[in-house]
Design a protein around this motif. Structure first.
Motif, PDB file in Angstrom:
ATOM      1  N   VAL A  83      50.624  39.316  40.657  1.00 62.42           N
ATOM      2  CA  VAL A  83      51.751  38.684  39.968  1.00 62.42           C
ATOM      3  C   VAL A  83      52.675  38.054  41.004  1.00 62.42           C
ATOM      4  CG1 VAL A  83      53.756  39.083  38.495  1.00 62.42           C
ATOM      5  CG2 VAL A  83      51.616  40.334  38.069  1.00 62.42           C
ATOM      6  N   PHE A  84      53.090  36.800  40.772  1.00 55.47           N
ATOM      7  CA  PHE A  84      53.990  36.170  41.744  1.00 55.47           C
ATOM      8  C   PHE A  84      55.270  35.614  41.120  1.00 55.47           C
ATOM      9  CE2 PHE A  84      51.244  32.643  40.440  1.00 55.47           C
ATOM     10  CZ  PHE A  84      52.135  31.597  40.268  1.00 55.47           C
ATOM     11  N   LYS A  85      55.317  35.517  39.788  1.00 53.55           N
ATOM     12  CA  LYS A  85      56.524  35.005  39.143  1.00 53.55           C
ATOM     13  C   LYS A  85      56.687  35.708  37.810  1.00 53.55           C
ATOM     14  CE  LYS A  85      58.875  30.616  38.218  1.00 53.55           C
ATOM     15  NZ  LYS A  85      58.740  29.150  38.189  1.00 53.55           N
ATOM     16  N   VAL A  86      57.863  36.305  37.577  1.00 53.81           N
ATOM     17  CA  VAL A  86      58.042  37.179  36.418  1.00 53.81           C
ATOM     18  C   VAL A  86      59.184  36.686  35.533  1.00 53.81           C
ATOM     19  CG1 VAL A  86      58.508  39.540  35.661  1.00 53.81           C
ATOM     20  CG2 VAL A  86      57.211  39.150  37.768  1.00 53.81           C
ATOM     21  N   TYR A  87      58.921  36.618  34.228  1.00 55.44           N
ATOM     22  CA  TYR A  87      59.941  36.358  33.222  1.00 55.44           C
ATOM     23  C   TYR A  87      60.097  37.622  32.377  1.00 55.44           C
ATOM     24  CZ  TYR A  87      59.229  31.472  34.512  1.00 55.44           C
ATOM     25  OH  TYR A  87      59.133  30.295  35.201  1.00 55.44           O
ATOM     26  N   GLU A  88      60.886  37.534  31.304  1.00 52.45           N
ATOM     27  CA  GLU A  88      61.148  38.735  30.510  1.00 52.45           C
ATOM     28  C   GLU A  88      59.883  39.284  29.839  1.00 52.45           C
ATOM     29  OE1 GLU A  88      64.049  40.276  26.852  1.00 52.45           O
ATOM     30  OE2 GLU A  88      64.079  38.174  27.481  1.00 52.45           O
ATOM     31  N   ASN A  89      59.092  38.391  29.248  1.00 49.94           N
ATOM     32  CA  ASN A  89      57.931  38.854  28.474  1.00 49.94           C
ATOM     33  C   ASN A  89      56.598  38.321  28.971  1.00 49.94           C
ATOM     34  OD1 ASN A  89      59.400  40.400  26.463  1.00 49.94           O
ATOM     35  ND2 ASN A  89      60.149  38.420  25.708  1.00 49.94           N
ATOM     36  N   VAL A  90      56.615  37.420  29.932  1.00 49.43           N
ATOM     37  CA  VAL A  90      55.379  36.886  30.507  1.00 49.43           C
ATOM     38  C   VAL A  90      55.517  36.817  32.020  1.00 49.43           C
ATOM     39  CG1 VAL A  90      54.855  35.510  28.449  1.00 49.43           C
ATOM     40  CG2 VAL A  90      56.109  34.469  30.341  1.00 49.43           C
ATOM     41  N   SER A  91      54.391  36.605  32.679  1.00 52.78           N
ATOM     42  CA  SER A  91      54.413  36.428  34.135  1.00 52.78           C
ATOM     43  C   SER A  91      53.244  35.550  34.551  1.00 52.78           C
ATOM     44  CB  SER A  91      54.344  37.790  34.850  1.00 52.78           C
ATOM     45  OG  SER A  91      53.201  38.512  34.452  1.00 52.78           O
ATOM     46  N   TYR A  92      53.406  34.897  35.717  1.00 54.33           N
ATOM     47  CA  TYR A  92      52.342  34.116  36.315  1.00 54.33           C
ATOM     48  C   TYR A  92      51.667  34.966  37.390  1.00 54.33           C
ATOM     49  CZ  TYR A  92      54.208  29.858  34.171  1.00 54.33           C
ATOM     50  OH  TYR A  92      54.629  28.914  33.278  1.00 54.33           O
ATOM     51  N   ALA A  93      50.343  34.863  37.473  1.00 57.16           N
ATOM     52  CA  ALA A  93      49.596  35.660  38.447  1.00 57.16           C
ATOM     53  C   ALA A  93      48.510  34.809  39.087  1.00 57.16           C
ATOM     54  CB  ALA A  93      48.985  36.891  37.779  1.00 57.16           C
ATOM     55  N   LEU A  94      48.142  35.198  40.298  1.00 60.74           N
ATOM     56  CA  LEU A  94      47.102  34.523  41.072  1.00 60.74           C
ATOM     57  C   LEU A  94      45.855  35.401  41.076  1.00 60.74           C
ATOM     58  CD1 LEU A  94      46.460  32.180  43.192  1.00 60.74           C
ATOM     59  CD2 LEU A  94      47.131  33.843  44.932  1.00 60.74           C
ATOM     60  N   ILE A  95      44.714  34.845  40.673  1.00 60.51           N
ATOM     61  CA  ILE A  95      43.456  35.583  40.766  1.00 60.51           C
ATOM     62  C   ILE A  95      43.080  35.696  42.246  1.00 60.51           C
ATOM     63  CG2 ILE A  95      41.012  35.643  40.147  1.00 60.51           C
ATOM     64  CD1 ILE A  95      42.829  35.984  37.755  1.00 60.51           C
ATOM     65  N   VAL A  96      42.981  36.923  42.754  1.00 61.85           N
ATOM     66  CA  VAL A  96      42.697  37.117  44.175  1.00 61.85           C
ATOM     67  C   VAL A  96      41.276  37.596  44.433  1.00 61.85           C
ATOM     68  CG1 VAL A  96      45.104  37.523  44.771  1.00 61.85           C
ATOM     69  CG2 VAL A  96      43.667  39.461  44.141  1.00 61.85           C
ATOM     70  N   LYS A  97      40.584  38.005  43.367  1.00 59.62           N
ATOM     71  CA  LYS A  97      39.207  38.461  43.539  1.00 59.62           C
ATOM     72  C   LYS A  97      38.521  38.438  42.189  1.00 59.62           C
ATOM     73  CE  LYS A  97      36.495  42.476  45.077  1.00 59.62           C
ATOM     74  NZ  LYS A  97      36.568  43.872  45.588  1.00 59.62           N
ATOM     75  N   ASN A  98      37.239  38.043  42.162  1.00 61.04           N
ATOM     76  CA  ASN A  98      36.497  38.129  40.911  1.00 61.04           C
ATOM     77  C   ASN A  98      35.016  38.338  41.187  1.00 61.04           C
ATOM     78  OD1 ASN A  98      36.563  35.156  41.671  1.00 61.04           O
ATOM     79  ND2 ASN A  98      35.124  35.069  39.963  1.00 61.04           N
ATOM     80  N   GLN A  99      34.425  39.291  40.456  1.00 62.57           N
ATOM     81  CA  GLN A  99      32.980  39.511  40.523  1.00 62.57           C
ATOM     82  C   GLN A  99      32.252  38.622  39.531  1.00 62.57           C
ATOM     83  OE1 GLN A  99      35.187  42.053  40.126  1.00 62.57           O
ATOM     84  NE2 GLN A  99      34.949  43.377  41.902  1.00 62.57           N
ATOM     85  N   HIS A 100      32.937  38.285  38.450  1.00 61.81           N
ATOM     86  CA  HIS A 100      32.407  37.402  37.412  1.00 61.81           C
ATOM     87  C   HIS A 100      33.520  36.414  37.041  1.00 61.81           C
ATOM     88  CE1 HIS A 100      28.932  40.038  36.865  1.00 61.81           C
ATOM     89  NE2 HIS A 100      29.774  41.057  36.852  1.00 61.81           N
ATOM     90  N   PRO A 101      33.177  35.291  36.417  1.00 59.47           N
ATOM     91  CA  PRO A 101      34.229  34.356  35.989  1.00 59.47           C
ATOM     92  C   PRO A 101      35.251  35.052  35.102  1.00 59.47           C
ATOM     93  CG  PRO A 101      32.075  33.329  35.814  1.00 59.47           C
ATOM     94  CD  PRO A 101      31.824  34.767  36.133  1.00 59.47           C
ATOM     95  N   ILE A 102      36.549  34.779  35.350  1.00 57.66           N
ATOM     96  CA  ILE A 102      37.635  35.359  34.558  1.00 57.66           C
ATOM     97  C   ILE A 102      37.870  34.485  33.332  1.00 57.66           C
ATOM     98  CG2 ILE A 102      40.027  36.169  34.641  1.00 57.66           C
ATOM     99  CD1 ILE A 102      38.148  37.596  36.585  1.00 57.66           C
ATOM    100  N   ARG A 103      38.272  35.113  32.216  1.00 55.22           N
ATOM    101  CA  ARG A 103      38.487  34.369  30.980  1.00 55.22           C
ATOM    102  C   ARG A 103      39.819  34.753  30.352  1.00 55.22           C
ATOM    103  NH1 ARG A 103      32.726  36.299  28.485  1.00 55.22           N
ATOM    104  NH2 ARG A 103      31.332  35.239  29.971  1.00 55.22           N
ATOM    105  N   VAL A 104      40.358  33.831  29.552  1.00 59.34           N
ATOM    106  CA  VAL A 104      41.496  34.173  28.695  1.00 59.34           C
ATOM    107  C   VAL A 104      41.034  35.273  27.745  1.00 59.34           C
ATOM    108  CG1 VAL A 104      43.007  33.351  26.855  1.00 59.34           C
ATOM    109  CG2 VAL A 104      42.575  31.913  28.863  1.00 59.34           C
ATOM    110  N   GLY A 105      41.855  36.303  27.583  1.00 63.23           N
ATOM    111  CA  GLY A 105      41.472  37.441  26.755  1.00 63.23           C
ATOM    112  C   GLY A 105      41.077  38.652  27.559  1.00 63.23           C
ATOM    113  N   ASP A 106      40.762  38.465  28.855  1.00 64.36           N
ATOM    114  CA  ASP A 106      40.461  39.606  29.712  1.00 64.36           C
ATOM    115  C   ASP A 106      41.729  40.448  29.885  1.00 64.36           C
ATOM    116  OD1 ASP A 106      37.848  38.868  30.009  1.00 64.36           O
ATOM    117  OD2 ASP A 106      38.112  37.938  31.983  1.00 64.36           O
TER     118      ASP A 106
END
Length: 373
Positions: free
Chosen positions: A345-368
């Motif tokens: 996580v690098f930027k935080v709001y009250e109910n949401v936040s922005y994050a950077l994917i730093v590692k993945n074994q499989h493609p990441i998807r919305v809903g994970d």
């Protein structure tokens, strides 16, 4: 792996608790590496570790590099092991003196940063997550001094709102809603920057006098109802990130990807339905997990739930709804979740936040899921 450094990069400092287990070094990790212009501490650690966010353990367990932030392009770094078998990175004496003030090898003048911030910069500069109620209370565009859809540099915009004289403002457009998949609540709205303006008449709403601003930079067409925020609002990062796991369990979901692709991988930006309300902080590292598909095991053998026929689906759904124990010869198996990556996580709001994917074994998807157990 290389990322050009921006002049305005912030120096990151990361602290992680010392762990008892021995760090595992990649089998193909080099015994020596010469730092190049554009490297980051994250990059260098990724050469040696599968989990680059654990880089402080690799650098801080020895006294040969007192401050990893003083590593420069041209430095030669060697991999060695202490008496306990712990790996460590040290400056190669054959290339230079250890003292940062006694360097004899030509090198870059900027110490390498922890993360490639230029990847994050567009999402600090061009996008915000803002509550709809807050947007409704902000100054907004009424019109311009010319009747045109393409307002450009030097044009004057008229604003409903009391603005500070000579201050710079960002003009934003309300975009799609970020919706919690579990509750269907709107957590925030995407807000995209369309222009930068500067006030030359402050305005007075009570007297019916609009504020006046001149356009200094425009990214796209400015429209009535586009709203204004101070130019620096939400644009800054903390000078220091503490990259660590949250101290308490966390359970959230990836609800959007900035790229809007179906699948994405390392260094992509995602939006979580987690924010300060859930005690999320910038620097928190979370696991990304995915629910494995259910399997219906019936008379036709094991099949994924979506491949089952209508009757099988109806029977399994009815039994599950009524709490009826399934026939051992006809049963729906709910599979566990599996880890598919990590994010920071690098930027935080009250109910949401922005994050950077730093590692993945499989493609990441919305809903994970974004979790800490």
């Amino acid at each position: 792996m290389k990322y050009p450094l921006l002049a305005a990069l912030l120096a990151f400092s990361v602290t992680l608790p010392v762990v008892a287990d021995v760090l595992k070094i990649k089998k193909d990790a080099p015994k020596q590496y010469v730092v190049e212009k554009g490297d980051t501490l994250w990059d260098i650690s990724g050469i040696y570790l599968d989990n680059p966010w654990r880089w402080p353990e690799l650098w801080q367990i020895n006294s040969h590099i007192a401050d990893p932030h003083l590593i420069y392009p041209g430095d030669a770094i060697s991999l060695s092991y202490d008496q306990n078998g712990q790996p460590r990175l040290v400056i190669n004496k054959r290339y230079k003196k250890l003292s940062p003030t006694g360097r004899i090898t030509p090198k870059g003048t900027q110490a390498v940063p922890t993360l490639p911030l230029e990847l994050l910069r567009p999402y600090l500069t061009y996008e915000q997550a803002v509550n709809a109620d807050d947007i409704a209370s902000m100054p907004y565009v009424l019109g311009a001094n010319v009747n045109t859809k393409m307002n450009t540099l030097g044009h004057v915009l008229y604003i409903k709102g009391d603005l500070n004289l000579h201050e710079a403002y960002g003009v934003y457009r309300q975009g799609k809603a970020y919706v919690d998949p579990n509750t269907n609540d709107v957590l925030a709205n995407k807000a995209e920057l369309v222009a930068i303006v500067r006030t030359f008449r402050a305005g007075d709403v009570k007297k019916g006098v609009p504020a006046s601003v001149k356009i200094e930079n425009v990214k796209q067409e400015i429209k009535p109802n586009d709203f204004l925020m101070p130019a620096m609002a939400g644009q800054t990062l903390p000078a220091y990130f503490t990259m660590k796991r949250p101290e308490t369990p966390v359970s959230g979901t990836i609800i959007a990807a900035i790229s809007e692709l179906r699948e994405f991988s390392t260094m992509e930006i995602v939006v979580l339905n987690l924010g300060s309300s859930q005690h999320i902080k910038a620097g928190h590292v979370l696991d990304v997990e995915r629910q494995s598909p259910d399997v219906f095991d019936g008379s036709n053998g094991p099949r994924y739930k979506e491949d089952s026929n209508r009757l099988e689906k109806l029977v399994s759904a009815t039994n599950e709804l009524l709490g009826i124990e399934a026939d051992k010869n006809s049963m729906l198996w709910h599979m566990p979740t599996e880890k598919v990556g990590e994010l920071m996580v690098f930027k935080v709001y009250e109910n949401v936040s922005y994050a950077l994917i730093v590692k993945n074994q499989h493609p990441i998807r919305v809903g994970d899921n974004a979790v800490i157990h």
